[in-house]
Scaffold this motif. Sequence first.
Motif, short mmCIF file in Angstrom:
data_model
loop_
_atom_site.label_atom_id
_atom_site.label_comp_id
_atom_site.label_asym_id
_atom_site.label_seq_id
_atom_site.Cartn_x
_atom_site.Cartn_y
_atom_site.Cartn_z
N LEU A 92 23.82 48.13 24.01
CA LEU A 92 25.63 47.78 24.78
C LEU A 92 26.18 48.33 25.55
O LEU A 92 25.76 47.87 26.45
CB LEU A 92 26.58 47.16 23.92
N VAL A 93 25.33 49.90 25.36
CA VAL A 93 26.14 51.00 25.85
C VAL A 93 24.92 51.19 27.08
O VAL A 93 23.56 50.72 27.31
CB VAL A 93 24.94 52.41 25.32
N GLY A 94 26.15 50.51 28.07
CA GLY A 94 25.65 50.93 30.02
C GLY A 94 25.35 49.74 30.64
O GLY A 94 25.35 49.32 31.63
N ARG A 95 25.57 48.35 29.26
CA ARG A 95 25.90 47.47 30.32
C ARG A 95 27.06 47.17 30.65
O ARG A 95 28.14 47.60 30.30
CB ARG A 95 25.51 46.31 28.87
N SER A 96 27.12 46.15 31.29
CA SER A 96 28.60 45.41 31.81
C SER A 96 29.12 44.01 30.87
O SER A 96 28.38 43.49 30.78
CB SER A 96 28.71 45.53 33.22
N VAL A 97 30.29 44.14 30.99
CA VAL A 97 30.91 43.01 30.45
C VAL A 97 32.11 42.59 30.74
O VAL A 97 32.96 43.07 31.44
CB VAL A 97 31.66 43.77 28.28
N THR A 98 32.64 41.59 30.83
CA THR A 98 33.99 40.81 31.23
C THR A 98 34.79 40.87 29.82
O THR A 98 34.76 40.12 28.90
CB THR A 98 33.58 39.63 31.83
N VAL A 99 35.67 41.38 30.25
CA VAL A 99 37.18 40.85 29.03
C VAL A 99 38.32 40.59 29.94
O VAL A 99 38.60 40.89 31.07
CB VAL A 99 37.20 42.71 28.54
N THR A 103 42.70 45.61 35.18
CA THR A 103 42.69 47.14 35.22
C THR A 103 40.71 47.20 34.98
O THR A 103 40.39 46.77 34.36
CB THR A 103 42.86 48.28 34.93
N SER A 104 39.55 47.41 36.27
CA SER A 104 38.76 48.34 35.80
C SER A 104 37.91 49.47 36.47
O SER A 104 39.40 49.93 37.21
CB SER A 104 37.98 46.82 36.24
N THR A 105 37.55 49.74 36.55
CA THR A 105 37.08 51.18 37.62
C THR A 105 35.90 50.94 37.85
O THR A 105 34.53 50.25 37.65
CB THR A 105 36.38 52.29 35.94
N LEU A 106 36.44 50.65 39.92
CA LEU A 106 34.80 50.88 40.64
C LEU A 106 34.00 52.29 40.69
O LEU A 106 34.53 53.14 40.89
CB LEU A 106 36.09 50.36 41.75
N VAL A 107 32.99 52.03 40.85
CA VAL A 107 31.94 53.14 40.90
C VAL A 107 31.17 53.02 42.35
O VAL A 107 31.19 52.06 42.77
CB VAL A 107 30.61 53.35 39.54
N LYS A 108 31.04 54.17 42.58
CA LYS A 108 30.15 54.85 43.39
C LYS A 108 28.97 53.57 44.11
O LYS A 108 28.21 53.36 43.24
CB LYS A 108 29.65 55.96 44.47
N GLY A 109 28.90 52.97 45.21
CA GLY A 109 28.28 51.58 45.39
C GLY A 109 27.56 50.52 44.60
O GLY A 109 27.09 49.96 44.27
N ARG A 182 43.95 48.42 39.72
CA ARG A 182 43.98 47.00 38.89
C ARG A 182 44.63 45.77 40.28
O ARG A 182 45.23 46.17 41.02
CB ARG A 182 46.34 48.22 38.72
N PHE A 183 44.39 44.58 39.17
CA PHE A 183 44.14 43.70 40.15
C PHE A 183 45.28 42.63 39.23
O PHE A 183 45.92 42.75 39.24
CB PHE A 183 43.04 42.63 40.00
N GLU A 184 46.16 42.10 40.93
CA GLU A 184 47.05 41.52 41.07
C GLU A 184 46.66 40.23 41.80
O GLU A 184 46.80 39.96 42.98
CB GLU A 184 48.60 41.97 41.06
N LEU A 200 37.80 41.61 34.22
CA LEU A 200 37.04 41.40 35.09
C LEU A 200 36.24 42.32 33.78
O LEU A 200 36.52 42.53 32.50
CB LEU A 200 38.50 43.32 35.61
N SER A 201 35.50 42.92 34.97
CA SER A 201 34.11 43.82 34.49
C SER A 201 34.33 44.96 34.10
O SER A 201 34.56 45.67 35.77
CB SER A 201 32.98 43.49 35.25
#
Length: 234
Positions: A92-99, A103-109, A182-184, A200-201
Amino acid sequence: MTVSNATATNNVTDNLSITKKQETKKNTNELGQAAFLELMITQMNNQNPLSPQDNSEFVAQLAQFSSVEGLERLNTSFNSFMSNNALQASSLVGRSVTVESDTSTLVKGGIVAGSVDLTYPTKDMKVSIYDSTGSLVQAIPVGDVPAGEAVFRWDGQNLEVNGELLDWEADEDSVAAAGKYRFEITATQNGKSEALNTSLSANVNSVTIGENGALILNLAGIGAVDAKDVKQFN
């Protein structure tokens, strides 16, 4: 007297076999369950029928054998379960999940994907995005959205809802920097405006195995989440 090679080899093999049997006998000092049962049956077969022996102690010891054997099987099963969980965790490490999270983190690109559930259709859904300091980065009017799950994707500039890129006045030269957001999301439901629960992912940074073998996912921008609370593995 002449000794053939075959005879010498057989003698050596026999000696090794005898030695091995002797070592086995020396190392096996404990009475196994099978041997115990054989001893118990032998005693019962040879007892005086006019004065039968009390076998309560044998039965009690047999119950102890069964308990120990059951515990050993349980321990083996649990160890196997933990090993399987550890193997799953590493994948699972390195994969994306939705919970469920706002809040979430945007990575470059990269992108942040998410979803909300609408009980009723709406004509005025709106997505507001705030940075880590609480400043409003974007306020995006979505408009009409049918009832059900609404899925969205945000790349730091443009927003796509249910597979359709929104046509709104985005600053073409301004792209949100990588970081935590953070998303509202608000929409009119049953005649009144309300904030919607957001999922969010997030990327899985690491995985730990908690009590009772539970998998705990450490998500970027969110923190520790039990694997059973994951809505989707992306």
